[in-house]
Design a protein around this motif. Structure first.
Motif, mmCIF file in Angstrom:
data_model
loop_
_atom_site.group_PDB
_atom_site.id
_atom_site.type_symbol
_atom_site.label_atom_id
_atom_site.label_comp_id
_atom_site.label_asym_id
_atom_site.label_seq_id
_atom_site.Cartn_x
_atom_site.Cartn_y
_atom_site.Cartn_z
ATOM 1 N N GLU B 140 0.869 -1.175 0.000
ATOM 2 C CA GLU B 140 0.000 0.000 0.000
ATOM 3 C C GLU B 140 0.903 1.222 0.000
ATOM 4 O OE1 GLU B 140 -3.036 -0.165 3.006
ATOM 5 O OE2 GLU B 140 -3.455 1.992 2.838
ATOM 6 N N LEU B 141 0.733 2.113 -0.975
ATOM 7 C CA LEU B 141 1.703 3.182 -1.211
ATOM 8 C C LEU B 141 1.037 4.539 -1.360
ATOM 9 C CD1 LEU B 141 3.737 1.277 -3.973
ATOM 10 C CD2 LEU B 141 4.414 1.540 -1.578
ATOM 11 N N PHE B 142 1.801 5.578 -1.023
ATOM 12 C CA PHE B 142 1.455 6.955 -1.363
ATOM 13 C C PHE B 142 2.470 7.395 -2.414
ATOM 14 C CE2 PHE B 142 2.520 11.494 -0.615
ATOM 15 C CZ PHE B 142 1.318 12.055 -1.032
ATOM 16 N N LEU B 143 1.990 7.811 -3.586
ATOM 17 C CA LEU B 143 2.884 8.038 -4.711
ATOM 18 C C LEU B 143 2.701 9.436 -5.302
ATOM 19 C CD1 LEU B 143 2.150 4.592 -6.415
ATOM 20 C CD2 LEU B 143 4.258 5.189 -5.192
ATOM 21 N N VAL B 144 3.819 10.086 -5.599
ATOM 22 C CA VAL B 144 3.806 11.370 -6.290
ATOM 23 C C VAL B 144 4.410 11.114 -7.674
ATOM 24 C CG1 VAL B 144 4.540 13.777 -6.208
ATOM 25 C CG2 VAL B 144 4.123 12.534 -4.078
ATOM 26 N N LEU B 145 3.588 11.243 -8.717
ATOM 27 C CA LEU B 145 3.961 10.708 -10.028
ATOM 28 C C LEU B 145 3.906 11.756 -11.131
ATOM 29 C CD1 LEU B 145 1.816 7.442 -9.795
ATOM 30 C CD2 LEU B 145 4.248 7.691 -9.247
ATOM 31 N N ALA B 146 4.752 11.538 -12.121
ATOM 32 C CA ALA B 146 4.733 12.352 -13.341
ATOM 33 C C ALA B 146 4.409 11.444 -14.513
ATOM 34 C CB ALA B 146 6.089 13.020 -13.552
ATOM 35 N N LEU B 147 3.633 11.957 -15.448
ATOM 36 C CA LEU B 147 3.248 11.170 -16.623
ATOM 37 C C LEU B 147 4.315 11.292 -17.700
ATOM 38 C CD1 LEU B 147 1.108 9.478 -18.128
ATOM 39 C CD2 LEU B 147 0.127 11.640 -18.942
ATOM 40 N N GLY B 162 9.367 10.124 -4.701
ATOM 41 C CA GLY B 162 7.908 10.207 -4.635
ATOM 42 C C GLY B 162 7.202 8.954 -4.178
ATOM 43 N N GLY B 163 7.878 8.075 -3.445
ATOM 44 C CA GLY B 163 7.255 6.830 -3.011
ATOM 45 C C GLY B 163 7.301 6.644 -1.504
ATOM 46 N N PHE B 164 6.142 6.367 -0.894
ATOM 47 C CA PHE B 164 6.048 6.150 0.552
ATOM 48 C C PHE B 164 5.157 4.932 0.808
ATOM 49 C CE2 PHE B 164 6.896 10.549 -0.185
ATOM 50 C CZ PHE B 164 7.726 10.970 0.839
ATOM 51 N N ARG B 167 0.725 2.619 6.112
ATOM 52 C CA ARG B 167 0.225 1.655 7.101
ATOM 53 C C ARG B 167 -0.769 2.377 7.983
ATOM 54 N NH1 ARG B 167 3.950 -2.787 7.029
ATOM 55 N NH2 ARG B 167 6.089 -2.113 6.673
ATOM 56 N N ASN B 168 -1.936 1.792 8.128
ATOM 57 C CA ASN B 168 -2.979 2.384 8.964
ATOM 58 C C ASN B 168 -3.241 3.847 8.601
ATOM 59 O OD1 ASN B 168 -3.171 -0.060 10.450
ATOM 60 N ND2 ASN B 168 -1.378 0.564 11.674
ATOM 61 N N ASP B 169 -3.245 4.102 7.325
ATOM 62 C CA ASP B 169 -3.552 5.436 6.800
ATOM 63 C C ASP B 169 -2.462 6.471 7.082
ATOM 64 O OD1 ASP B 169 -5.636 6.464 5.155
ATOM 65 O OD2 ASP B 169 -6.161 7.869 6.757
ATOM 66 N N LYS B 170 -1.272 6.009 7.509
ATOM 67 C CA LYS B 170 -0.162 6.936 7.756
ATOM 68 C C LYS B 170 1.024 6.529 6.886
ATOM 69 C CE LYS B 170 -1.539 7.830 12.534
ATOM 70 N NZ LYS B 170 -1.220 7.635 13.965
ATOM 71 N N ILE B 171 1.798 7.528 6.434
ATOM 72 C CA ILE B 171 2.898 7.215 5.519
ATOM 73 C C ILE B 171 4.204 6.982 6.271
ATOM 74 C CG2 ILE B 171 1.847 8.497 3.626
ATOM 75 C CD1 ILE B 171 4.037 10.642 4.026
ATOM 76 N N GLU B 172 5.061 6.156 5.660
ATOM 77 C CA GLU B 172 6.412 5.892 6.158
ATOM 78 C C GLU B 172 7.363 6.081 4.980
ATOM 79 O OE1 GLU B 172 6.396 1.871 7.434
ATOM 80 O OE2 GLU B 172 4.875 2.183 8.975
ATOM 81 N N PRO B 173 8.463 6.824 5.174
ATOM 82 C CA PRO B 173 9.409 7.006 4.070
ATOM 83 C C PRO B 173 10.005 5.666 3.636
ATOM 84 C CG PRO B 173 9.866 8.540 5.865
ATOM 85 C CD PRO B 173 8.865 7.554 6.381
ATOM 86 N N LEU B 174 10.109 5.445 2.360
ATOM 87 C CA LEU B 174 10.781 4.254 1.839
ATOM 88 C C LEU B 174 12.258 4.528 1.613
ATOM 89 C CD1 LEU B 174 8.077 3.011 -0.684
ATOM 90 C CD2 LEU B 174 8.853 1.831 1.361
ATOM 91 N N LEU B 183 8.165 13.411 7.904
ATOM 92 C CA LEU B 183 6.953 13.029 7.171
ATOM 93 C C LEU B 183 6.324 11.753 7.733
ATOM 94 C CD1 LEU B 183 8.233 13.634 3.529
ATOM 95 C CD2 LEU B 183 6.720 15.103 4.872
ATOM 96 N N ARG B 184 7.103 11.005 8.514
ATOM 97 C CA ARG B 184 6.597 9.744 9.055
ATOM 98 C C ARG B 184 5.357 10.000 9.920
ATOM 99 N NH1 ARG B 184 9.058 4.908 9.608
ATOM 100 N NH2 ARG B 184 11.069 5.823 9.011
ATOM 101 N N GLY B 185 4.311 9.269 9.648
ATOM 102 C CA GLY B 185 3.104 9.383 10.467
ATOM 103 C C GLY B 185 2.084 10.371 9.935
#
Lengths: 247, 200
Positions: B140-147, B162-164, B167-174, B183-185
């Motif tokens: 499950e990821l949060f992504l900031v993307l360019a086309l 741009g990838g995180f 977990r439980n609706d909160k982001i963790e840096p990859l 940004l964690r949490g």
């Protein structure tokens, strides 16, 4: 042909006596573990904080360059003029000299040349790219998964940054990428700013451009945190065991 | 000054293209050392891009889950890429219609990344990005993307920035970086607010 590999002092001035004592002992030990336990403990914490040697293959082996002279090939032209210069005293020369000092006794020596040395294990070509690298520069390598020795490697600098970067910033870039070539990974400790750490981009509204052209607040040459893993690795010769140099 | 810079840029571009054309292909390298597996690694002098810098440049900001992955050899045989099929859970910013797929079909996004594992002439070829591991199906990821308009696929902005993980609706840096720890949490709702502000 222009070459440079002269030594240069790089040890940080805050280097304490106890730390130096451990470092010296580790260099001279064979397979016997140093017995000065209090000093060992103090320095082990530094090593455990990373950077660590990259592992590859199965069985897991530490990546490293061959125990020989490795040439950093920087082609004549703007890149050479910016990184080396006519007096061989610019950023790349400083980075190479610093690592040569750290590598004494390993059999690995780095030098710079403006003559193409090919794509084999003893040559690291440096080039510029307009592709987005996701950072200031990148190192690509092809390790032998059995021995860990690098068969081929290259360093690319982001064309959007290096022509405008300060010499200190370029020194950090080359020293950092050379550390990857030597097999070191990133230092992921939040509070440690070693050469291999990923710096926090400064400023209220920071930009990557600023962080890749200005070295303010960054470690530009390998410090003890970066060098200590050398003495606890098989670096420089895959026949060595994990017991320091001189064995 | 501008002319001098233009000449430098032209020289660098020409030199880069020339150097790339002289490099051996992955097939050449696989044959050279066969049957040993071929591994190519990539590490950067990493500089994670701040969200405030990359979100305004994004074509798509999405919270989603990896549904599938397929690795393949590039046309010039000098790279391996992996296409990840992402099922959006929430589109924070993006085109009003589904980015891909037919009308009424599943909303999916194709994310293309350098790296992956293939078999080439019987040899295992792995390209490994050591700053950001390959995604796994189910992530499950949060992504900031360019086309990338040339192929209609999306890419992470800044290659790895741009990838995180979510977990439980909160982001963790990859990407391991002190600069990303703040940004964690952060919740997806908070990131929605940030995205709205930056894309206003």
């Amino acid at each position: 042909m222009r070459m440079t590999s002269g030594p240069q002092s790089f040890f940080p001035s805050l280097l304490g006596n106890t730390v130096l004592a451990f470092f010296t002992e580790a260099l001279s030990t064979s397979c016997n573990t140093p017995t000065v336990s209090s000093v060992v403990t103090r320095n082990f914490n530094v090593v455990a904080c990373e950077p660590k040697w990259n592992l590859t293959g199965n069985p897991l082996v530490q990546e490293h360059l061959q125990a020989t002279t490795i040439t950093l090939y920087i082609p004549a032209g703007p890149l050479y003029d910016t990184l080396v210069g006519p007096n061989s005293n610019l950023a790349a020369a400083s980075a190479v000299a610093a690592w040569n000092q750290a590598l004494v006794g390993t059999g690995v020596t780095l030098q710079i040349s403006d003559q193409n040395c090919g794509s084999g294990p003893a040559c690291i070509p440096v080039s510029s790219t307009t592709n987005d690298l996701g950072g200031c520069a990148q190192y690509t390598g092809i390790p032998d998964v059995t021995t860990g020795e690098m068969r081929s490697s290259a360093i690319q600098l982001q064309a959007a940054y290096w022509p405008n970067a300060s010499q200190d910033r370029l020194t950090r870039t080359i020293a950092h990428e050379l550390a990857h070539a030597l097999g070191l990974g990133h230092n992921k400790c939040a509070l440690t700013n070693s050469l291999m750490s990923v710096p926090k981009v400064p400023g209220d509204f920071p930009t990557v451009y600023a962080a890749c052209t200005d070295a303010t607040g960054m470690t530009t040459l390998p410090n003890l945190t970066d060098i200590l893993p050398l003495v606890q690795s098989t670096y420089g010769n895959h026949n060595r065991t994990v017991c320091g140099y001189g064995s | 000054m501008l002319t001098r810079y233009s000449l430098l840029l032209a020289f660098l571009t020409t030199a880069a293209v020339s150097a790339q054309q002289s490099e051996p292909t992955l097939r050449d390298l696989a044959r050279r050392w066969a049957p040993a597996p071929l591994v190519q690694t990539r590490q950067r002098e990493l500089m994670p891009y701040p969200l405030e810098e990359i979100i305004p440049k994004a074509d798509l900001v999405v919270h989603g889950r990896v549904k599938g992955a397929q690795s393949y050899l590039s046309g010039d045989e000098r790279a391996v890429y992996t296409d990840y099929v992402i099922t959006p859970i929430r589109v924070l910013y993006g085109p009003p219609s589904p980015p891909s797929g037919q009308a009424g079909g599943p909303r999916t996004v194709t994310l293309k990344r350098w790296g992956g594992q293939i078999t080439l002439d019987g040899v295992s070829v792995t390209l490994e990005d050591r700053d950001l591991a390959q995604f796994q199906v189910g992530d499950e990821l949060f992504l900031v993307l360019a086309l990338d308009k040339s192929d209609g696929k999306y890419q992470l902005i800044g290659q790895v920035s741009g990838g995180f993980r979510v977990r439980n609706d909160k982001i963790e840096p990859l990407v391991s970086s002190p600069g990303y720890e703040h940004l964690r949490g952060r919740t997806i709702d908070e990131l929605q607010t940030l995205t709205n502000r930056l894309h206003r």
